[in-house]
Design a protein around this motif. Sequence first.
Motif, PDB file in Angstrom:
ATOM      1  N   ILE A  18      35.154  43.691  44.159  1.00  0.00           N
ATOM      2  CA  ILE A  18      35.300  45.018  43.316  1.00  0.00           C
ATOM      3  C   ILE A  18      35.758  44.744  42.093  1.00  0.00           C
ATOM      4  CG2 ILE A  18      35.960  47.377  43.099  1.00  0.00           C
ATOM      5  CD1 ILE A  18      35.959  47.104  46.446  1.00  0.00           C
ATOM      6  N   GLU A  19      36.913  44.225  41.895  1.00  0.00           N
ATOM      7  CA  GLU A  19      37.468  43.929  40.432  1.00  0.00           C
ATOM      8  C   GLU A  19      36.912  42.659  39.731  1.00  0.00           C
ATOM      9  OE1 GLU A  19      39.422  46.087  39.237  1.00  0.00           O
ATOM     10  OE2 GLU A  19      40.268  47.277  40.616  1.00  0.00           O
ATOM     11  N   GLY A  20      36.649  41.825  40.560  1.00  0.00           N
ATOM     12  CA  GLY A  20      36.060  40.487  39.903  1.00  0.00           C
ATOM     13  C   GLY A  20      34.728  41.028  39.219  1.00  0.00           C
ATOM     14  N   TRP A  21      33.749  42.193  40.038  1.00  0.00           N
ATOM     15  CA  TRP A  21      32.498  42.672  39.467  1.00  0.00           C
ATOM     16  C   TRP A  21      32.975  43.229  38.327  1.00  0.00           C
ATOM     17  CZ3 TRP A  21      27.340  42.100  39.804  1.00  0.00           C
ATOM     18  CH2 TRP A  21      26.746  42.918  39.027  1.00  0.00           C
ATOM     19  N   GLY A  22      33.881  44.127  38.214  1.00  0.00           N
ATOM     20  CA  GLY A  22      34.221  44.991  36.687  1.00  0.00           C
ATOM     21  C   GLY A  22      34.501  43.719  35.717  1.00  0.00           C
ATOM     22  N   MET A  23      35.133  43.014  35.952  1.00  0.00           N
ATOM     23  CA  MET A  23      35.222  41.853  34.869  1.00  0.00           C
ATOM     24  C   MET A  23      34.037  41.031  34.712  1.00  0.00           C
ATOM     25  SD  MET A  23      38.352  38.769  35.042  1.00  0.00           S
ATOM     26  CE  MET A  23      38.349  37.661  33.462  1.00  0.00           C
ATOM     27  N   TYR A  24      33.193  40.721  35.391  1.00  0.00           N
ATOM     28  CA  TYR A  24      31.974  39.953  35.489  1.00  0.00           C
ATOM     29  C   TYR A  24      31.034  41.079  34.680  1.00  0.00           C
ATOM     30  CZ  TYR A  24      27.252  38.349  36.696  1.00  0.00           C
ATOM     31  OH  TYR A  24      26.182  38.137  36.642  1.00  0.00           O
ATOM     32  N   GLY A  25      31.042  42.442  34.867  1.00  0.00           N
ATOM     33  CA  GLY A  25      30.280  43.118  34.091  1.00  0.00           C
ATOM     34  C   GLY A  25      30.456  43.265  32.604  1.00  0.00           C
ATOM     35  N   GLU A  26      31.879  43.050  32.398  1.00  0.00           N
ATOM     36  CA  GLU A  26      32.306  43.008  30.785  1.00  0.00           C
ATOM     37  C   GLU A  26      31.580  41.837  30.211  1.00  0.00           C
ATOM     38  OE1 GLU A  26      36.540  42.922  30.403  1.00  0.00           O
ATOM     39  OE2 GLU A  26      36.656  44.130  32.178  1.00  0.00           O
ATOM     40  N   LYS A  27      31.241  40.555  30.833  1.00  0.00           N
ATOM     41  CA  LYS A  27      30.871  39.308  30.247  1.00  0.00           C
ATOM     42  C   LYS A  27      29.390  39.550  30.338  1.00  0.00           C
ATOM     43  CE  LYS A  27      29.791  34.735  31.213  1.00  0.00           C
ATOM     44  NZ  LYS A  27      29.706  34.302  29.682  1.00  0.00           N
ATOM     45  N   VAL A  28      28.805  40.459  31.421  1.00  0.00           N
ATOM     46  CA  VAL A  28      27.463  40.704  31.114  1.00  0.00           C
ATOM     47  C   VAL A  28      27.004  41.476  29.956  1.00  0.00           C
ATOM     48  CG1 VAL A  28      25.547  42.156  32.381  1.00  0.00           C
ATOM     49  CG2 VAL A  28      27.014  40.468  33.687  1.00  0.00           C
ATOM     50  N   MET A  29      27.742  42.340  29.583  1.00  0.00           N
ATOM     51  CA  MET A  29      27.376  43.343  28.675  1.00  0.00           C
ATOM     52  C   MET A  29      27.868  42.437  27.288  1.00  0.00           C
ATOM     53  SD  MET A  29      26.490  46.282  29.622  1.00  0.00           S
ATOM     54  CE  MET A  29      27.019  47.781  28.690  1.00  0.00           C
ATOM     55  N   ASP A  30      28.735  41.582  26.948  1.00  0.00           N
ATOM     56  CA  ASP A  30      28.727  40.769  25.850  1.00  0.00           C
ATOM     57  C   ASP A  30      27.723  39.758  25.714  1.00  0.00           C
ATOM     58  OD1 ASP A  30      30.777  39.559  23.682  1.00  0.00           O
ATOM     59  OD2 ASP A  30      30.208  37.890  25.186  1.00  0.00           O
ATOM     60  N   GLN A  62      56.322  44.401  38.925  1.00  0.00           N
ATOM     61  CA  GLN A  62      57.197  44.501  40.075  1.00  0.00           C
ATOM     62  C   GLN A  62      56.588  45.533  41.167  1.00  0.00           C
ATOM     63  OE1 GLN A  62      61.003  45.275  37.722  1.00  0.00           O
ATOM     64  NE2 GLN A  62      59.595  45.366  36.188  1.00  0.00           N
ATOM     65  N   LEU A  63      55.885  46.545  40.975  1.00  0.00           N
ATOM     66  CA  LEU A  63      55.757  47.361  41.830  1.00  0.00           C
ATOM     67  C   LEU A  63      54.516  47.032  42.791  1.00  0.00           C
ATOM     68  CD1 LEU A  63      55.647  50.522  39.629  1.00  0.00           C
ATOM     69  CD2 LEU A  63      57.302  50.135  41.190  1.00  0.00           C
ATOM     70  N   THR A  64      53.883  45.932  42.435  1.00  0.00           N
ATOM     71  CA  THR A  64      52.792  45.428  43.365  1.00  0.00           C
ATOM     72  C   THR A  64      52.856  44.103  43.546  1.00  0.00           C
ATOM     73  OG1 THR A  64      51.183  45.070  41.489  1.00  0.00           O
ATOM     74  CG2 THR A  64      51.259  47.538  42.523  1.00  0.00           C
ATOM     75  N   SER A  65      51.958  43.495  44.404  1.00  0.00           N
ATOM     76  CA  SER A  65      52.030  42.217  44.573  1.00  0.00           C
ATOM     77  C   SER A  65      50.624  41.935  45.350  1.00  0.00           C
ATOM     78  CB  SER A  65      52.936  41.597  45.566  1.00  0.00           C
ATOM     79  OG  SER A  65      52.983  42.167  46.607  1.00  0.00           O
ATOM     80  N   ALA A  66      49.906  40.646  44.961  1.00  0.00           N
ATOM     81  CA  ALA A  66      48.720  40.204  45.440  1.00  0.00           C
ATOM     82  C   ALA A  66      47.398  41.037  44.939  1.00  0.00           C
ATOM     83  CB  ALA A  66      48.577  40.124  46.760  1.00  0.00           C
ATOM     84  N   GLN A  67      47.707  42.006  44.069  1.00  0.00           N
ATOM     85  CA  GLN A  67      46.577  42.754  43.524  1.00  0.00           C
ATOM     86  C   GLN A  67      46.230  42.367  42.288  1.00  0.00           C
ATOM     87  OE1 GLN A  67      46.215  45.273  40.852  1.00  0.00           O
ATOM     88  NE2 GLN A  67      43.899  45.627  41.628  1.00  0.00           N
ATOM     89  N   LEU A  68      47.103  42.087  41.383  1.00  0.00           N
ATOM     90  CA  LEU A  68      46.917  41.596  40.007  1.00  0.00           C
ATOM     91  C   LEU A  68      45.923  40.311  40.054  1.00  0.00           C
ATOM     92  CD1 LEU A  68      50.184  42.183  38.103  1.00  0.00           C
ATOM     93  CD2 LEU A  68      47.928  43.442  37.812  1.00  0.00           C
ATOM     94  N   PRO A  69      46.098  39.464  41.035  1.00  0.00           N
ATOM     95  CA  PRO A  69      44.969  38.324  40.717  1.00  0.00           C
ATOM     96  C   PRO A  69      43.656  38.590  41.382  1.00  0.00           C
ATOM     97  CG  PRO A  69      47.089  37.664  42.137  1.00  0.00           C
ATOM     98  CD  PRO A  69      46.782  39.360  41.913  1.00  0.00           C
ATOM     99  N   THR A  70      43.316  39.819  41.993  1.00  0.00           N
ATOM    100  CA  THR A  70      41.939  40.147  42.469  1.00  0.00           C
ATOM    101  C   THR A  70      40.958  40.031  41.055  1.00  0.00           C
ATOM    102  OG1 THR A  70      42.583  42.517  41.956  1.00  0.00           O
ATOM    103  CG2 THR A  70      42.857  41.254  44.284  1.00  0.00           C
ATOM    104  N   TYR A  71      41.450  40.247  40.085  1.00  0.00           N
ATOM    105  CA  TYR A  71      40.321  40.376  39.082  1.00  0.00           C
ATOM    106  C   TYR A  71      39.642  38.850  38.464  1.00  0.00           C
ATOM    107  CZ  TYR A  71      42.640  44.911  38.161  1.00  0.00           C
ATOM    108  OH  TYR A  71      43.160  45.824  38.174  1.00  0.00           O
ATOM    109  N   PHE A  72      40.735  38.224  38.239  1.00  0.00           N
ATOM    110  CA  PHE A  72      40.348  36.872  37.774  1.00  0.00           C
ATOM    111  C   PHE A  72      39.931  35.918  39.095  1.00  0.00           C
ATOM    112  CE2 PHE A  72      41.323  32.298  37.211  1.00  0.00           C
ATOM    113  CZ  PHE A  72      40.658  31.949  36.293  1.00  0.00           C
TER     114      PHE A  72
END
Length: 604
Positions: A466-478, A543-553
Amino acid sequence: MRPTPLAVAVLIATLAACQPRSAPAPSAAPVAQAAASTAQADARFADLSKRWLDGWLALQPVAATQTGDHRFDEQIDDLSAAGRQKSIEFNQKMLAELDTLDASTLSRENQVDAAILRNQVKYDLWGAQTLQSWAWDPQLYSQLAGGALYTLMAREFAPMPQRLKAATARMEKIPGLFAQMRENLDPARVPKIHAETVAKQNAGVLSLVDELIVPQAKQLSGDERKRLDTAIAGLRKAVAEQQAWLDKTLVPNAKGDFRIGQTLYDEKLAFALNSPLSRADIRQRAEAEIKRVRAEMYGIARTALAGKPGAPAQMPDAPSDAQQQAVIEAALALAYADRPARDKVVELAKTSTAQATAFVREKNLATVPDTPVEIILMPEFQRGVAVAYCDSPGPLDKGLDTFYAVSPIPDDWSAEQVDSFLREYNTRSIHELSIHEAMPGHYLQIAHSNKHPSTLRAVLGSGPFIEGWGMYGEKVMDDAGYMGGDPLMQLIQRKWALRATANAILDQAIHVDGMSREDAMKLMTVTTFQQEREAAGKWVRAQLTSAQLPTYFVGYSEHIDLRNEAQKRAGDKFDLKAYHDKLLSYGSPPVRFARQLMLDEPIK
């Protein structure tokens, strides 16, 4: 109607059984036996997965409401010792049943679902027994309290009186949830940043009551209205008592380390990503990608600055690190100058979503869903972690609004802090945000996902997909030339790509390597060009989360790898819209499974 794999298998088995016994084709019997075996295995898995989903949602009533299962709308999660033990025993039983199932006998779609289910069951057991968030993370309770009411009142899945009665029942139970929180949490294990954040969010529960429930209270009368009023009064008292406990007991005594350490981090990362990429793989890829994207940004920046007053005097083909930094920063400053007023961010989110939607249709990039999307102010109890998020209706709720929620600028921010925020969320960045959260990002992808026939897969959507698709969608539009190929828009798109890539490094560097705030801020504000307010907020989030921030990349990397392979195999016949629609038709599985389904590779 599209037949399910089970229906096809049963049909094949039935047709094969009807053939004359006297003259079977040489391979008919083995084929029929295999089809019958698959049909039997699929039927068994369908029963197991339904029982798991029913039991899982019964144990998590708030999540059930969000999913669109409204059987438990008057209940709330039980985080007492007895409730946690009940959950552990349920998952142990489900895992034992999964262990008796030969996944190789299932249809390919069900092989994917079985793997997803196994990962979730093991993740839930690990969370309860090993990570033990219930003992040290107060966010678990505050998010449940707010979510218990928000999920009932935000969408019109049922008549208002019915939802008000369910909200009444939950408000009566929230004081018990607060009591469980005070009983379960060990201040010595609670990180101070977690305690302070929840202390700020606590009153948000009452804002939900005042904004979503009280204005509708007149729709109840008699004993039902009296019960509602009593529940509201009881909740106000409970929230005040909880605030006093947070301020006077939890926050002063919170002594835990927010860094979860290498062992817990690696175990959590494996569950959360469900990806073949290891922590080391992610770090290596991310560092290489940052270097590559910065080089691209330098080239774009030189174009954007050409002929502009105040452009750096030296913009050589082979710049030094300092020259590269100066040129990119000078070009970004041009983009930062075009920004909305502090009270116009949500309005710009609406217009940019409409513009992005029209562009996706014009360029024929993917099938645009016909379900509605509404841009809203982020509810108070959700603020403090992210600037925006996409809140789609649950897969069992049909035809309801998707919310693209945007956090307002805090009233107590100084002029300097507001300026920093609006430099980061300038006009082009709001366009980029709308692409990621709405079109063709999360809104479009999840709308497609919710049409997949597997409820289990929809409920257990993969964060990296899901998050990877959001980031991928940015590239598609570019790539398609959004905003006419404007170099400053191209520059902002790559800056956002750098932000997401830096997320993957930050998460592991902070939780495993002990990265300091100073080094984290340098990575964000210098290496990846983020403004101070954005970077400071991300430091809190890490600090508040872990293993969520890498989901995008991670998800983005896997999406790019899959697209490249599919394009290579199709050659001149590759059709981008057809590719996107086919990929999205699989729901939201981990990208490795989407790849195996799309490229007809073994499921593993």
